[in-house]
Design a protein around this motif. Structure first.
Motif, PDB file in Angstrom:
ATOM      1  N   SER A  68       0.814  -1.214   0.000  1.00 14.39           N
ATOM      2  CA  SER A  68       0.000   0.000   0.000  1.00 14.39           C
ATOM      3  C   SER A  68       0.845   1.261   0.000  1.00 14.39           C
ATOM      4  CB  SER A  68      -0.925   0.012   1.224  1.00 14.39           C
ATOM      5  OG  SER A  68      -1.887  -1.019   1.139  1.00 14.39           O
ATOM      6  N   LYS A  71       1.503   3.389  -3.073  1.00 16.00           N
ATOM      7  CA  LYS A  71       0.473   4.253  -3.636  1.00 16.00           C
ATOM      8  C   LYS A  71       0.462   5.633  -3.000  1.00 16.00           C
ATOM      9  CE  LYS A  71      -2.476   0.178  -4.142  1.00 16.00           C
ATOM     10  NZ  LYS A  71      -3.765  -0.458  -3.718  1.00 16.00           N
ATOM     11  N   CYS A 100      -9.799  -0.255   3.381  1.00 21.46           N
ATOM     12  CA  CYS A 100      -9.495   0.939   2.577  1.00 21.46           C
ATOM     13  C   CYS A 100      -7.988   1.106   2.422  1.00 21.46           C
ATOM     14  CB  CYS A 100     -10.103   2.175   3.244  1.00 21.46           C
ATOM     15  SG  CYS A 100      -9.618   3.737   2.467  1.00 21.46           S
ATOM     16  N   THR A 103      -6.607  -1.667   0.030  1.00 23.86           N
ATOM     17  CA  THR A 103      -6.967  -1.691  -1.388  1.00 23.86           C
ATOM     18  C   THR A 103      -6.880  -0.336  -2.080  1.00 23.86           C
ATOM     19  OG1 THR A 103      -9.323  -1.381  -0.847  1.00 23.86           O
ATOM     20  CG2 THR A 103      -8.505  -3.656  -1.029  1.00 23.86           C
ATOM     21  N   HIS A 104      -7.163   0.743  -1.330  1.00 20.59           N
ATOM     22  CA  HIS A 104      -7.128   2.080  -1.932  1.00 20.59           C
ATOM     23  C   HIS A 104      -6.499   3.065  -0.947  1.00 20.59           C
ATOM     24  CE1 HIS A 104     -10.141   0.080  -4.452  1.00 20.59           C
ATOM     25  NE2 HIS A 104      -9.742   0.920  -5.383  1.00 20.59           N
ATOM     26  N   TRP A 141     -14.494   0.734  -2.633  1.00 21.95           N
ATOM     27  CA  TRP A 141     -13.928   2.045  -2.310  1.00 21.95           C
ATOM     28  C   TRP A 141     -13.688   2.901  -3.549  1.00 21.95           C
ATOM     29  CZ3 TRP A 141     -13.622   4.183   2.389  1.00 21.95           C
ATOM     30  CH2 TRP A 141     -13.704   3.350   3.505  1.00 21.95           C
ATOM     31  N   LYS A 142     -13.662   2.268  -4.707  1.00 20.74           N
ATOM     32  CA  LYS A 142     -13.427   3.036  -5.938  1.00 20.74           C
ATOM     33  C   LYS A 142     -14.507   4.078  -6.190  1.00 20.74           C
ATOM     34  CE  LYS A 142     -10.478   0.476  -9.124  1.00 20.74           C
ATOM     35  NZ  LYS A 142     -10.409  -0.139 -10.468  1.00 20.74           N
TER      36      LYS A 142
END
Length: 396
Positions: A68, A71, A100, A103-104, A141-142
């Motif tokens: 993560s 990112k 969250c 993944t994002h 979450w996208k």
């Protein structure tokens, strides 16, 4: 300076220049190398801080935090702390926040008041309650990444004008379209719907696509037209539901995966014509996972002795719930057969298709005195040995 440089000891260069003239360039190189090292060290420190934060504040494992951290990077906890506090104030659990971050993670440095709050308010306006919001957002979450002004609001207006959907259904459509990141989302959607309407696809079928698999309608129009033409070439009629189902299967399955699925059917003895028959009768039979398809074929072909032609004539059997419907019913038939109580062979359609009441009336009621355990078998409370292993495999 004399400690480091003695002019008498420095040789003349071939072109007549004294090597002392290189000192400014040397100093520049040394400074650049020093700055480069310093920058690399800063980057490493920042990455290390980010990883530590994701582990300690978001509950990620070291491996997850490292992935993560690629990112996003931050040197202080101010931004991510504000995002986490904002999410918690809106009812998000620690597990959802961890998801969250996993993944994002880039969302952790968003401005809560400028980016998150307006979108949350928009979802509230569409009927997503405070209690529903955390689950609504955390399952994809996208959806937070979609622009409110350029994505959500125009899509809402289009779906309201074209299909008169209620706001809550539109909210779900927006979430399902969140995977799409192109700028021409709305134009692609409009063009593809227009093409289907030109082919007289029923409005009910269009609604099914929009509400359940809107991502298919977001494909580039040229690509989408290829799928449509392929389905028509196979003999599907646009006015029938199977046309839409086949379109979903073609557009949602890669060529390589398509070949894998067809290969499995061949492994169990299906000819090309038998596979085509099954697919035309029920296109969704190609949508089963490899594991599920093999397990169901093993049971029907190897244990129950069905021929590929039997399944091809009724591919719906592959889509029924095996644990609650097919295996218990087949167990009843096997029990009756083993006791010599079947007057003739029973087709798979006769086993799978009828309602529970019809099946009970036909096979259990008249035999309940001789075999009182039949109802328990149908209810899954008792399984005969011949099919027990299949049940355990399908449950795994």
């Amino acid at each position: 300076m004399s400690m480091f440089f003695n002019p008498k000891l420095v040789p003349r260069l071939p072109n007549g220049f004294h090597s002392r003239s290189l000192l400014p360039q040397i100093r520049v190189v040394v400074r650049l190398l020093s700055e480069s090292y310093s920058t690399d060290r800063c980057v490493q420190d920042r990455e290390s801080y980010t990883v530590s934060y994701l582990i300690n504040s978001c509950g990620l494992t070291a491996k997850e935090a490292l992935n993560s951290s690629r990112k996003l990077h931050f040197r202080s906890a101010e931004k991510p702390d504000s995002v986490i506090a904002f999410l918690r104030s809106h009812g998000f659990t620690n597990a959802q926040i961890s998801n969250c971050a996993r993944t994002h993670a880039e969302l952790l440095v968003y401005n809560p008041s400028k980016v998150l709050l307006p979108k949350f308010n928009f979802f509230h306006s569409l009927g997503i309650s405070n209690d529903e919001l955390p689950q609504f957002v955390s399952t994809n979450w996208k959806v937070i990444l979609i622009s409110l002004d350029k994505g959500m609001l125009p899509l809402h207006k289009f779906l309201k004008d074209e299909f008169n959907l209620d706001d809550k259904k539109i909210a779900l459509c927006i979430k399902k379209s969140a995977w799409y990141s192109g700028k021409d989302m709305l134009s692609s959607l409009a063009a593809n719907i227009s093409l289907l309407r030109e082919l007289n696809v029923r409005e009910l079928s269009l609604l099914h696509l929009v509400c359940n698999v809107i991502n298919i309608l977001l494909a580039k129009p040229a690509r989408f037209k290829e799928f449509v033409n392929k389905v028509i070439d196979m003999g599907f009629v646009p006015q029938k539901l199977t046309f839409v189902q086949a379109l979903c299967m073609f557009s949602g399955t890669s060529n390589s995966m398509w070949e894998v699925k067809v290969g499995i059917y061949r492994e169990y003895g299906f000819s090309e014509n038998e596979f085509q028959m099954a697919f035309k009768l029920h296109p969704l039979c190609i949508g089963l996972s490899e594991k599920t398809l093999r397990l169901k074929m093993d049971f029907l072909v190897k244990k129950m002795g069905l021929k590929p032609a039997d399944i091809a004539r009724m591919p719906t059997v592959l889509l029924y719930n095996f644990e609650k419907r097919i295996i218990p019913r087949c167990s009843v038939i096997e029990m009756l057969r083993s006791k010599g109580l079947l007057k003739k062979e029973v087709s798979i359609s006769t086993i799978a298709y009828p309602s529970d009441k019809c099946f009970i009336d036909k096979f259990i009621t008249m035999n309940c005195e001789t075999l009182p355990q039949l109802l328990c078998i149908l209810q899954g409370k008792s399984i005969i040995p011949n099919v027990k292993s299949s049940v355990s495999l399908l449950d795994s």
